[in-house]
Design a protein around this motif. Structure first.
Motif, PDB file in Angstrom:
ATOM      1  N   UNK A 100      42.585  27.739  45.832  1.00 53.73           N
ATOM      2  CA  UNK A 100      42.463  28.922  44.796  1.00 53.73           C
ATOM      3  C   UNK A 100      44.066  29.104  44.037  1.00 53.73           C
ATOM      4  N   UNK A 101      43.835  29.445  42.680  1.00 53.90           N
ATOM      5  CA  UNK A 101      45.245  29.758  41.989  1.00 53.90           C
ATOM      6  C   UNK A 101      46.079  30.790  42.472  1.00 53.90           C
ATOM      7  N   UNK A 102      47.279  30.738  42.463  1.00 53.93           N
ATOM      8  CA  UNK A 102      48.316  32.075  42.627  1.00 53.93           C
ATOM      9  C   UNK A 102      48.420  32.596  41.530  1.00 53.93           C
ATOM     10  N   UNK A 103      47.733  33.823  41.175  1.00 54.15           N
ATOM     11  CA  UNK A 103      47.997  34.557  40.290  1.00 54.15           C
ATOM     12  C   UNK A 103      49.390  35.465  40.217  1.00 54.15           C
ATOM     13  N   UNK A 104      50.259  35.404  39.275  1.00 50.30           N
ATOM     14  CA  UNK A 104      51.362  35.889  39.122  1.00 50.30           C
ATOM     15  C   UNK A 104      51.639  36.626  37.636  1.00 50.30           C
ATOM     16  N   UNK A 105      52.634  37.414  37.934  1.00 50.47           N
ATOM     17  CA  UNK A 105      53.302  38.304  36.986  1.00 50.47           C
ATOM     18  C   UNK A 105      54.275  37.255  36.217  1.00 50.47           C
ATOM     19  N   UNK A 106      54.558  37.618  34.987  1.00 53.87           N
ATOM     20  CA  UNK A 106      55.459  36.667  34.109  1.00 53.87           C
ATOM     21  C   UNK A 106      56.591  36.282  34.779  1.00 53.87           C
ATOM     22  N   UNK A 123      39.811  35.591  45.475  1.00 49.39           N
ATOM     23  CA  UNK A 123      40.914  36.040  45.075  1.00 49.39           C
ATOM     24  C   UNK A 123      40.746  37.200  44.276  1.00 49.39           C
ATOM     25  N   UNK A 124      39.236  37.499  43.800  1.00 59.90           N
ATOM     26  CA  UNK A 124      38.871  38.620  43.224  1.00 59.90           C
ATOM     27  C   UNK A 124      38.580  39.782  44.261  1.00 59.90           C
ATOM     28  N   UNK A 125      38.192  39.427  45.526  1.00 61.40           N
ATOM     29  CA  UNK A 125      38.049  40.344  46.440  1.00 61.40           C
ATOM     30  C   UNK A 125      39.352  41.167  46.918  1.00 61.40           C
ATOM     31  N   UNK A 126      40.532  40.027  46.842  1.00 65.74           N
ATOM     32  CA  UNK A 126      41.773  40.604  46.969  1.00 65.74           C
ATOM     33  C   UNK A 126      42.340  41.354  46.154  1.00 65.74           C
ATOM     34  N   UNK A 127      42.206  41.276  44.798  1.00 63.64           N
ATOM     35  CA  UNK A 127      42.789  41.739  43.781  1.00 63.64           C
ATOM     36  C   UNK A 127      41.960  43.254  43.621  1.00 63.64           C
ATOM     37  N   UNK A 128      40.576  43.146  43.905  1.00 56.00           N
ATOM     38  CA  UNK A 128      40.021  44.483  43.996  1.00 56.00           C
ATOM     39  C   UNK A 128      40.276  45.384  45.317  1.00 56.00           C
ATOM     40  N   UNK A 129      41.032  44.951  46.211  1.00 54.32           N
ATOM     41  CA  UNK A 129      40.865  45.482  47.530  1.00 54.32           C
ATOM     42  C   UNK A 129      39.688  45.527  48.148  1.00 54.32           C
ATOM     43  N   UNK A 130      38.821  44.579  48.362  1.00 52.86           N
ATOM     44  CA  UNK A 130      37.508  44.629  48.849  1.00 52.86           C
ATOM     45  C   UNK A 130      37.629  43.556  49.963  1.00 52.86           C
ATOM     46  N   UNK A 131      36.565  43.658  50.929  1.00 51.39           N
ATOM     47  CA  UNK A 131      36.306  42.720  52.037  1.00 51.39           C
ATOM     48  C   UNK A 131      36.036  41.446  51.603  1.00 51.39           C
ATOM     49  N   UNK A 132      36.497  40.255  52.251  1.00 54.37           N
ATOM     50  CA  UNK A 132      35.871  38.947  51.790  1.00 54.37           C
ATOM     51  C   UNK A 132      34.221  38.824  51.620  1.00 54.37           C
ATOM     52  N   UNK A 133      33.835  38.109  50.636  1.00 50.45           N
ATOM     53  CA  UNK A 133      32.325  37.847  50.292  1.00 50.45           C
ATOM     54  C   UNK A 133      31.838  39.308  49.879  1.00 50.45           C
ATOM     55  N   UNK A 134      32.419  40.193  49.487  1.00 52.11           N
ATOM     56  CA  UNK A 134      31.652  41.350  48.973  1.00 52.11           C
ATOM     57  C   UNK A 134      30.930  41.053  47.707  1.00 52.11           C
ATOM     58  N   UNK A 183      46.362  47.689  34.994  1.00 53.08           N
ATOM     59  CA  UNK A 183      47.392  47.115  35.991  1.00 53.08           C
ATOM     60  C   UNK A 183      48.098  46.061  35.237  1.00 53.08           C
ATOM     61  N   UNK A 184      48.968  45.587  35.901  1.00 53.85           N
ATOM     62  CA  UNK A 184      50.025  44.421  35.501  1.00 53.85           C
ATOM     63  C   UNK A 184      49.034  43.225  35.277  1.00 53.85           C
ATOM     64  N   UNK A 185      49.260  42.174  34.046  1.00 47.55           N
ATOM     65  CA  UNK A 185      48.736  41.176  34.001  1.00 47.55           C
ATOM     66  C   UNK A 185      49.459  40.056  34.640  1.00 47.55           C
ATOM     67  N   UNK A 186      48.357  39.230  35.266  1.00 46.48           N
ATOM     68  CA  UNK A 186      48.764  38.014  36.090  1.00 46.48           C
ATOM     69  C   UNK A 186      48.357  36.762  35.494  1.00 46.48           C
ATOM     70  N   UNK A 187      48.854  35.470  35.502  1.00 47.51           N
ATOM     71  CA  UNK A 187      48.575  34.575  34.762  1.00 47.51           C
ATOM     72  C   UNK A 187      48.543  33.337  35.962  1.00 47.51           C
ATOM     73  N   UNK A 230      45.132  30.956  32.256  1.00 51.05           N
ATOM     74  CA  UNK A 230      44.222  32.072  32.309  1.00 51.05           C
ATOM     75  C   UNK A 230      45.169  33.329  32.568  1.00 51.05           C
ATOM     76  N   UNK A 231      44.534  34.417  32.314  1.00 54.49           N
ATOM     77  CA  UNK A 231      45.345  35.712  32.675  1.00 54.49           C
ATOM     78  C   UNK A 231      44.261  36.651  33.207  1.00 54.49           C
ATOM     79  N   UNK A 232      44.678  37.740  33.797  1.00 57.42           N
ATOM     80  CA  UNK A 232      43.556  38.663  34.634  1.00 57.42           C
ATOM     81  C   UNK A 232      44.483  39.898  34.485  1.00 57.42           C
ATOM     82  N   UNK A 233      43.627  40.867  34.661  1.00 54.95           N
ATOM     83  CA  UNK A 233      44.177  42.244  34.951  1.00 54.95           C
ATOM     84  C   UNK A 233      42.774  43.162  35.308  1.00 54.95           C
ATOM     85  N   UNK A 234      43.520  44.140  36.230  1.00 59.05           N
ATOM     86  CA  UNK A 234      42.658  44.987  36.681  1.00 59.05           C
ATOM     87  C   UNK A 234      42.573  46.362  35.943  1.00 59.05           C
TER      88      UNK A 234
END
Length: 183
Positions: free
Chosen positions: A6-12, A60-71, A127-131, A150-154
């Motif tokens: 899994x990638x490590x999404x980080x702010x700039x 990584x998506x569950x973690x970013x959205x504060x959801x249980x794994x496999x939601x 929220x903050x952009x991560x790449x 890639x970038x992502x934000x919530x």
């Protein structure tokens, strides 16, 4: 527990590898990517849906959205195109419960841009952009290659959270880099 690949999404400021200035400009731009691609393509912008439906979200998506794994969530994957060429692969996800309560019908977007909808609705906060370098295994096979930025934000609105990831494909850089040098 995040998977090993899994990638490590980080702010700039936290990126281990700082991309060149032209890439940073696109990765961390706070405006609408749809609007920027529309301008870059001289209004020859389009959205091509690849996949939409309910599916287990990645860790990584569950973690970013504060959801249980496999939601279970709504997954929408599209190409953002300029002049018919895939320039960006975008993956947007939201939890099932949030969508059912949040009044956003992602299943009705079709060829419309989700980003444009998010930027037109002032109730959404970003929220903050991560790449990161996006894993090749997460890309459509015809664009699967390592090292793509890639970038992502919530985006949040009244209990509804959407996670939008955008992967910049080589065809976009062929147009964007010369264009930036002209400005």
């Amino acid at each position: 527990m995040p998977s090993a690949n899994a990638p490590q999404w980080l702010q700039q400021p936290s990126l281990r590898e700082q991309p060149e200035a032209s890439v940073l400009d696109w990765l961390f731009d706070q405006g609408s990517l749809t609007r920027r691609l529309t301008q870059l393509s001289a209004d020859h912008f389009s959205v091509t849906p690849l996949h939409e439906g309910w599916a287990p979200l990645r860790d990584d998506e569950c973690l970013a959205l504060e959801l249980p794994p496999q939601s279970i969530g709504w997954v929408r994957e599209v190409y953002l195109r300029g002049h018919g060429q895939p320039w960006v692969f975008a993956r947007s996800v939201a939890s099932r419960s949030a969508l059912e309560q949040g009044g956003l019908n992602m299943d009705e977007l079709g060829t419309r841009s989700l980003g444009e909808l998010l930027f037109c609705d002032q109730a959404f906060t970003r929220r903050a952009i991560e790449a990161c370098h996006y894993p090749a295994t997460w890309l459509p096979p015809e664009h699967a290659r390592e090292g793509l930025w890639a970038r992502r934000s919530r985006f949040d609105r009244d209990g509804l959270s959407l996670l939008v990831a955008e992967v910049f494909l080589p065809a976009m850089w062929q147009v964007a880099r010369p264009h930036q040098k002209d400005n």
